[in-house]
Design an enzyme around this catalytic site. Structure first.
Site, PDB file in Angstrom:
ATOM      1  N   GLN A 111      10.877  14.772  16.510  1.00  0.00           N
ATOM      2  CA  GLN A 111      10.426  16.152  16.443  1.00  0.00           C
ATOM      3  C   GLN A 111      11.222  16.939  15.415  1.00  0.00           C
ATOM      4  OE1 GLN A 111      11.637  18.496  19.764  1.00  0.00           O
ATOM      5  NE2 GLN A 111       9.770  19.722  19.811  1.00  0.00           N
ATOM      6  N   GLY A 112      10.530  17.645  14.535  1.00  0.00           N
ATOM      7  CA  GLY A 112      11.198  18.504  13.563  1.00  0.00           C
ATOM      8  C   GLY A 112      10.850  19.967  13.798  1.00  0.00           C
ATOM      9  N   TYR A 113      11.470  20.536  14.784  1.00  0.00           N
ATOM     10  CA  TYR A 113      11.202  21.947  15.114  1.00  0.00           C
ATOM     11  C   TYR A 113      12.373  22.831  14.688  1.00  0.00           C
ATOM     12  CZ  TYR A 113       6.902  21.730  17.938  1.00  0.00           C
ATOM     13  OH  TYR A 113       5.615  21.620  18.351  1.00  0.00           O
ATOM     14  N   SER A 114      13.499  22.669  15.399  1.00  0.00           N
ATOM     15  CA  SER A 114      14.642  23.570  15.206  1.00  0.00           C
ATOM     16  C   SER A 114      15.241  23.431  13.815  1.00  0.00           C
ATOM     17  CB  SER A 114      15.733  23.267  16.231  1.00  0.00           C
ATOM     18  OG  SER A 114      15.281  23.527  17.524  1.00  0.00           O
ATOM     19  N   GLU A 164       2.092  22.008  28.237  1.00  0.00           N
ATOM     20  CA  GLU A 164       2.294  20.587  28.462  1.00  0.00           C
ATOM     21  C   GLU A 164       3.684  20.280  29.010  1.00  0.00           C
ATOM     22  OE1 GLU A 164      -0.141  18.501  28.430  1.00  0.00           O
ATOM     23  OE2 GLU A 164      -1.544  20.009  27.712  1.00  0.00           O
ATOM     24  N   ASN A 177      18.019  28.894  28.900  1.00  0.00           N
ATOM     25  CA  ASN A 177      17.739  29.664  30.117  1.00  0.00           C
ATOM     26  C   ASN A 177      17.668  31.162  29.831  1.00  0.00           C
ATOM     27  OD1 ASN A 177      17.586  27.269  31.409  1.00  0.00           O
ATOM     28  ND2 ASN A 177      19.299  27.608  32.821  1.00  0.00           N
ATOM     29  N   GLU A 178      18.343  31.606  28.784  1.00  0.00           N
ATOM     30  CA  GLU A 178      18.236  33.021  28.412  1.00  0.00           C
ATOM     31  C   GLU A 178      16.817  33.319  27.912  1.00  0.00           C
ATOM     32  OE1 GLU A 178      20.806  31.055  27.552  1.00  0.00           O
ATOM     33  OE2 GLU A 178      22.221  31.970  28.956  1.00  0.00           O
TER      34      GLU A 178
END
Lengths: 357, 395, 357, 395
Positions: free
Chosen positions: D126-129, D244, D381-382
């Protein structure tokens, strides 16, 4: 697996919720909750007519409910309305009368108030260490001892008393007139009493009552958990509404992220409280009853205190006043921990299970 | 680094102890211990005793009648009076208005008012908060309009503590309506018997009467009652918030509360053992004992810093936050310790032979609820966190 | 009452801080902390020359310090720099040698590494339940048993071993070559060892060593508290700096109030941790020594974990990487609780005092 | 209201259990239990076993090779595999890209890619961040510029989990630079052997290699690798976040972790008693047991709601928050339980006879540190609290 409430219970909940909202808005509730007799006698009969008491008993005992989810349904609504009526002692008494095969019609119609006297000053919760004793006296029995903080004891005509008799923990019925009863109000509304028994004449209901008493305590504890869930739900609504409408520094205080995150955490914990109460309600009548009820009461004790303290803090000064509904919800939420075993007491029971080989 | 008191400080502490042993009336300390409500007469009596000794206005300079104590001496005095369950000094005249007048008042104001605070002629109360201006004090709307030699006040104040005993009130009022809200506020002195003032009690969560609402309808006050300059009242409000906070950590009260809970947990028996022998309760108590021991040092460190710099820093906001949490935790433990015995209310309604809770603890649950105020009033802990964010983290 | 650091200690702290900052920047520190011998031998002598070790001993024992505040000063700086040098065992050994009247010159000059072996697998903390035994063997003694996670044991030439002998807990010196020593690194840097003693030849230092061993444990525990304070201080600086500079959603993350309030609470707790360490340092050598040290270690255990977890959470993903300094501070802060008694173990000691009649 | 499974659900659970008993290799479950790092081969092996049974793509529709399970069945499968210490399914192809293609991909993309996910031919990552776009994903800056039939990619991705095993990566890239940041993002598929890509390992807090940085320098990708429309990638990103999420509460893992801690606390002896008999430790363990029991019901309540509405609500953010806190608490207890034995590192370096911690627990401290990620990655969680604030409190 099914998390839908049955149609019958949903109707009961709706009916109760409507009735309680009409009859016990916070001003009306406070007017009766803090003045003797610390409940509204006129409402008691009406609640019985609505089926409140019959919902707590199974069909073969004259009711139409009696399962864990029936109890939870009723008490959640009582909690939501902060209702000070002495339903808890009626619930516990019904189960004891049923265990003894005694007639409960007067209880279920609301004609007679019963109270259940188990706790003593040095054995406030549970069945260990009770020192009240009963001995034969002529044809009947005589009971001596002190019972402390008997919920509904201030209005009960009949007291169901746990006492040591012939080496067993037994259950007796004592007419209120045969005991010294000092009634008083509770800090969070409603009433209770001290019972001083000095050879009070008593009728033996069950010679070996340990299991029946534990069952009554478990059912009562489940009821308190559900009551707390209802009261927490109402508190959440008060809080969210206040966060939306109260302005400071030119903004709704709910726009401050520090409060937002704390409010979200409360809501999360309230869902957990609801879940553990579902678990306990489901377990009532099964082999895990006592253990799951203790789990529930421990979690409820932690969460209800958190909700009370945080709701006060986020409301600020207004929550410190008698006038604000949230102050009464907060008191009830905190004081539920003082009834039928506090959060540490129930934790110790769960710990004992972990430690058992 | 040395945590022991100097010989001089020990001598002073012994002097305070001897004074308290001799002069603090037994009935007053018993009332304080049990959490009973003190009457105006109770408080006046204690003030008079302290005034005779010259120990009433502990933060005033000597020239105005203060004892000339160092911060450490004041701390010792606070600790010892709390340990002895002496009544708290009512702060409105002595710790709030007094320093304001000494710093901002005219000579005439000082000469008239300060002696009457000391001798109990005046009981001052505070008119700061309003229903719409709590944490956000600058948004206050009670207005004072200049009319000849008078100001005419209209509006409402709230949370006026012990106002029922007061004959005078000092107020923050709005005297200008344009510009920054902070720059239109003035500090006014008002006699409570002036026509147009109505004081109504506010009943608190646990049922007590401690605070009030005050309504002003066309109340005429001589312009001479202005303290400082018109529209400069915010400076005075800030002065009170940052310079004259004394005993903010309240460690003396917490030490007293800890000792009470400890005694209670040894006294209460449950199922054949003392409550203190229940590991879960003992763990709670030991943990707060440790927090309190740390708090005492944190407090002394900051007092020592104040002694050096002349005034407490913003770090005192930490004392407020942690100090209130510790006191509230101790109140919580006292309530828990009682179990069902915490339930009856009002405690006074119980006949003697029906007593449920141990003597002196019948009001513990009420005290727990009442002391939720500690983290709200006087600048809520959320406001303290905002202050610390700005000052310490520079965020 | 005086909260000023003495001039001597301030100079020592400044010197150490400068030296450690130069020699142990985080990359240099990590390069030595996680590879055998898990510290920098070349630095050890330099630290001794700076007076680090002598500061831990009083004048009559060849040092120039030895008081609680000397120990706290040194270890706060070691903690601030996350220094992996085995100073803790040197401190504890020095006190034991002094109690035994043994020569400590080689220790104080840094020429010889000592380690103190007390804990065992089933008695990791404290002096109760130790099962290592010693018996006479010819002219000397022979010690048998297993000592676990002996700090600095991987580089020690001399091991000071607590063992049961003739009904008392005694102290022996064992040459490292006479024992089976398995050294390893620690998850937070630095090294330790397992000691397997099988009739290892030993020299008796103290026949009744209980008080001396407790004193060494107390001093070591105080040192760990001060080390934690230094590490928390450094962590706070890293965090505040990150909150100021890291941007998300177009703003410095420190502008989010939820994080602000949590950061402020951390800073408050760190001040409390500093205070309790001051209290413990002041008590060293007095009658309240053990009790106050336990109070300190309990509070430090709670606070250090909170600071570590919150610093990680507020840093976000970057704190999960080896590259980020904060991850190593967090590890040290958490793992300090595993040394010389964790937060619950020390709480139990404070509880026992409360319970004592 | 009925918490028991239906007879059909019980039959399914028994089927899963029988399958696991027969097919889960012992060496894999032992590795999972001890927290050891699984090799690519380990994971491929387990995927192949599941694929043979048709249970690999648990959230795909049947037509694409999914098992056609209800949410409750999926929950049962998740619980049972966790209890049995089966390896986690690697989610990037199966639970992330698969559903994206099924909902947004062309027929050609589906036909080419989905079978290769199932049979293990492709390992997706995955290449998100990005370093500057974590929680604030919309601010991503890796750009893809259209050039003829290609996109040319330049930029950097990070936190690419298990990228070291992957041959392909799906990326969010910026394809438009004006307007709202969300409206200039596209979803691209990239072969990792394309020239100009460099993957570098990131070493994690406890020393492990789990995530990577990926650098793109003039990387040419066919325009046919675009999924959905150009500049519509944000819709896909949101789809993944809200539609999902499966097994978000991770109660199966927590149940497994709880059982391990309980066993550990019975095994470890300290000063003559079992650790479980230490009331302070037992209290911690009982409390998290209770929280977990509640969590299991909360999870089932929300699954039941999802079964009714077809998709999980925003309440699933509560599952994320509370679920991660409970797992982290259990990891914390395992670490605490070990005492000094948690210290040695790396565990592999210890000779057998020097073992300090009980077998299977030598990596517990590392796992505690590593699992701090649970409350950070996948929407901290924030961020979950921000989502809940908006959706539930309407603030």
């Amino acid at each position: 697996m099914n998390f839908e409430q049955s149609e019958d219970r949903r109707m009961l909940a709706d009916t109760l919720r409507r009735y309680l909202a009409e009859q016990y808005d916070i001003a009306a509730r406070n007017a009766v909750a803090y003045e003797a007799p610390f409940h509204a006698p006129a409402r008691w009969g009406e609640l019985a007519e609505l089926g409140l008491l019959q919902a707590l008993a199974p069909e073969d005992q004259g009711g139409f409910g009696g399962a864990g989810f029936d109890i939870a349904t009723v008490f959640e609504e009582l909690g939501r309305a902060l209702c000070p009526e002495p339903v808890l002692p009626a619930l516990m008494a019904q189960r004891l009368l049923a265990a003894a095969g005694a007639d409960a019609e007067a209880l279920l119609t609301g004609a007679t108030h019963y109270a259940v006297a188990i706790g003593e000053p040095e054995a406030p919760w549970g069945l260990d260490g009770l020192t009240t004793t009963a001995g034969k006296s002529g044809d009947g029995w005589a009971v001596s001892g002190r019972k402390s903080v008997v919920y509904g004891g201030h209005v009960a005509e009949t007291l169901l008393v746990a006492a040591q008799a012939e080496g067993k923990l037994a259950l007796f019925a004592v007419a209120a007139g045969d005991a010294e009863v000092t009634g008083y109000g509770m800090i969070d509304g409603g009433g209770a009493a001290e019972l001083f028994l000095d050879a009070s004449p008593a009728r033996l209901l069950l010679a070996d009552a340990t299991d029946a008493l534990q069952d009554a305590l478990d059912a009562g504890t489940l009821a308190l958990c559900a009551e707390a869930v209802g009261a927490m739900d109402a508190t959440r609504e008060l809080l969210v509404d206040y966060l939306r409408t109260r302005k400071q520094f030119g903004r709704a205080i709910g726009s401050f992220q520090a409060l937002q995150h704390r409010a979200v955490d409360l809501v999360t914990e309230i869902e957990q409280a609801r879940s553990i109460t579902v678990l306990a309600a489901d377990a009532l009548g099964g082999p895990e009853q006592s253990r799951r009820v203790s789990m529930a009461k421990n979690l409820i004790g932690r969460t209800a205190k958190l909700v009370a303290e945080e709701a006060i803090q986020m409301h600020g000064g207004i929550a410190m006043t008698w006038e604000a509904a949230v102050s009464h919800y907060a008191k009830r939420l905190v004081m539920i921990d003082h009834q039928l075993g506090d959060t540490d007491w129930h934790l110790a029971r769960v710990m004992a299970d972990l430690q058992a080989a | 680094m040395d945590l022991s008191y100097t010989p001089e400080e020990i001598a002073f502490r012994d002097e305070v102890r001897a004074f308290l042993a001799a002069e603090l009336p037994e009935d007053l300390s018993a009332k304080v211990r049990s959490g009973a409500t003190l009457t105006k007469d109770d408080m006046d009596r204690w003030h008079a005793i302290l005034n005779r000794r010259g120990w009433l206005a502990t933060i005033w300079p000597e020239e105005y009648g203060g004892p000339g104590w160092t911060p450490v001496q004041r701390h010792i005095f606070d600790e010892e009076t709390a340990r002895a369950s002496a009544p708290r000094i009512v702060p409105f005249g002595l710790n709030m208005l007094g320093p304001v007048l000494i710093n901002f008042g005219t000579e005439a104001q000082k000469a008239e008012i300060l002696p009457r605070i000391l001798d109990g002629s005046d009981w001052w109360c505070q008119g700061y908060s309003e229903p719409g201006a709590g944490s956000d004090l600058a948004s206050l709307r009670t207005k004072a309009v200049r009319d000849g030699d008078d100001y005419v006040i209209n509006g409402q104040k709230t949370w006026t503590t012990l106002g029922q005993h007061a004959n005078r009130i000092f107020c923050l009022v709005r005297t200008r309506f344009e510009g920054k809200p902070q720059e239109g506020i003035s500090f006014l002195l008002v006699d409570l018997d002036t026509p147009g003032i109505e004081m109504r009690p506010i009943r608190l969560i646990e049922g007590g009467h401690e605070v009030n609402e005050v309504f002003f309808t066309d109340v005429r006050v001589p312009a001479a009652n202005l303290v400082g300059k018109e529209n400069a009242g915010w400076t005075i409000a800030k002065f009170l918030l940052t310079h004259e906070r004394t005993n903010i950590a309240g460690t003396g009260f917490s030490v007293q509360a800890f000792e009470e809970v400890k005694a209670l947990a040894r006294q209460i028996r449950r199922n054949g053992q003392r409550l203190i022998d229940d590991p879960l309760f003992a763990a709670r108590l030991a943990q707060v004992e440790i927090d309190l021991e740390a708090m005492k040092i944190t407090n002394l460190r900051m007092i020592s810093e104040a002694q050096k710099t002349g005034h407490p820093g913003v770090e005192s906001s930490m004392l407020k936050i942690k100090g209130t949490v510790i006191r509230q935790t101790l109140n919580d433990l006292a309530r828990r310790a009682l179990g069902p015995a915490a339930v009856p209310f009002p405690a006074e309604a119980l006949a003697g032979n029906a007593a449920v809770a141990p003597e002196d603890h019948a009001r513990d649950a009420g005290r727990y609820f009442n002391n939720r105020k500690l983290s709200i009033f006087g600048g809520s802990n959320e406001i303290q966190r905002n202050i610390l964010t700005k000052a310490m983290l520079e965020l």
